[in-house]
Design an enzyme around this catalytic site. Sequence first.
Site, PDB file in Angstrom:
ATOM      1  CG  ASP A 227      -1.986  -1.462   1.406  1.00 40.90           C
ATOM      2  OD1 ASP A 227      -2.591  -1.544   0.114  1.00 40.90           O
ATOM      3  OD2 ASP A 227      -2.111  -1.299   2.430  1.00 40.90           O
TER       4      ASP A 227
ATOM      5  CE1 TYR B  76       3.378  -6.417   5.240  1.00 42.33           C
ATOM      6  CE2 TYR B  76       2.933  -9.071   5.287  1.00 42.33           C
ATOM      7  CZ  TYR B  76       2.831  -7.488   4.199  1.00 42.33           C
ATOM      8  OH  TYR B  76       2.138  -8.291   3.269  1.00 42.33           O
TER       9      TYR B  76
ATOM     10  CG  ASP C 258      -5.687   2.393   4.294  1.00 38.72           C
ATOM     11  OD1 ASP C 258      -6.808   3.562   4.536  1.00 38.72           O
ATOM     12  OD2 ASP C 258      -5.013   1.872   4.024  1.00 38.72           O
TER      13      ASP C 258
ATOM     14  NE  ARG D 279      -5.493  -2.279   2.783  1.00 41.27           N
ATOM     15  CZ  ARG D 279      -6.389  -2.815   1.682  1.00 41.27           C
ATOM     16  NH1 ARG D 279      -7.197  -1.719   1.580  1.00 41.27           N
ATOM     17  NH2 ARG D 279      -5.961  -2.834   0.863  1.00 41.27           N
TER      18      ARG D 279
END
Length: 309
Positions: free
Chosen positions: A38, A66, A80, A175
């Site tokens: 993203d 992550y 998000d 997300r």
Amino acid sequence: MNGIINVYKEQGFTSHDVVAKLRGILKFKKIGHTGTLDPDAVGVLPVCLGKGTKICSMITDWDKTYEAVMLLGTITDTADISGNVLKSSEVNLTEADVLEACESFIGEYMQVPPMYSALKVKGKKLYDYARSGIEVERKARKVVIKSLHVNDIDLEGKQKFVTMTVECSKGTYIRTLCEDIGNKLGCGACMYKLTRKRVGQFCIDDTLTLNQISALVLKGEFESVVKAIDDMFPQYPKLEVTVEGDKLLHNGNKIDLEYKEQFIKQFEGIDFVEGDKLRLYDSNGIFVGVYRVCEGLLTPIQMFYDANE
């Protein structure tokens, strides 16, 4: 120039932006990234060069790690913080509530891809439908959360945050994971910040920014940071063929294991189990491709040899 470099994707850039900028820096066109990240996210983005672009699809299968910051009590249309707020709720939770909800997602779970994603339905990316106000039915897909560690829980401020480290399989949307955790908690949530720490063997500590890459190019030192293609497959046994095997290998032909003594230099300790993958090299030690054992034959999966080089 063939291989893979470990780029640090900075905030505000799309993965496509990174590739475009690298083409300008390296004066080289054959470049591809290994999966979208993203625009607001940062971190590890392996980028393939030359013949290395042939492994882009293979790298997307690698597990990823992550670090995500989740904002509780806020639901957005993109899942998000960059999206439009659809609902805000009060957050009346304990740390134990948060830990229990987060830990419940460890293992396999069925995840519905977000509308704001690059997945295609009928040849069109989902985010194109979303931007046109069209909701498309998406099938839930099995993803695996291999580990989820909650690093910090902040329920004291006006905004309530949870920071967590997630190791997951390919196809996992962090997300959506944040959104799903928020739904389980009953207050909703969205992703506030995302850093990709690892993709397969590529770690954030070894990344290079575009500016750093540009500086290495100016110094003539860029090739020193390019990882060789065959280094991407350390888990596959290495086989070198004999001079007699070179023609078969260079032409991408299958190798009959019945004649392995004739075509393979050394194979002691390798069982050639059906489905196993191997790295094959010619008699000069040049990496040619990845092969699979299939019905008594070594069958090419992906070739990297170029007879003109």
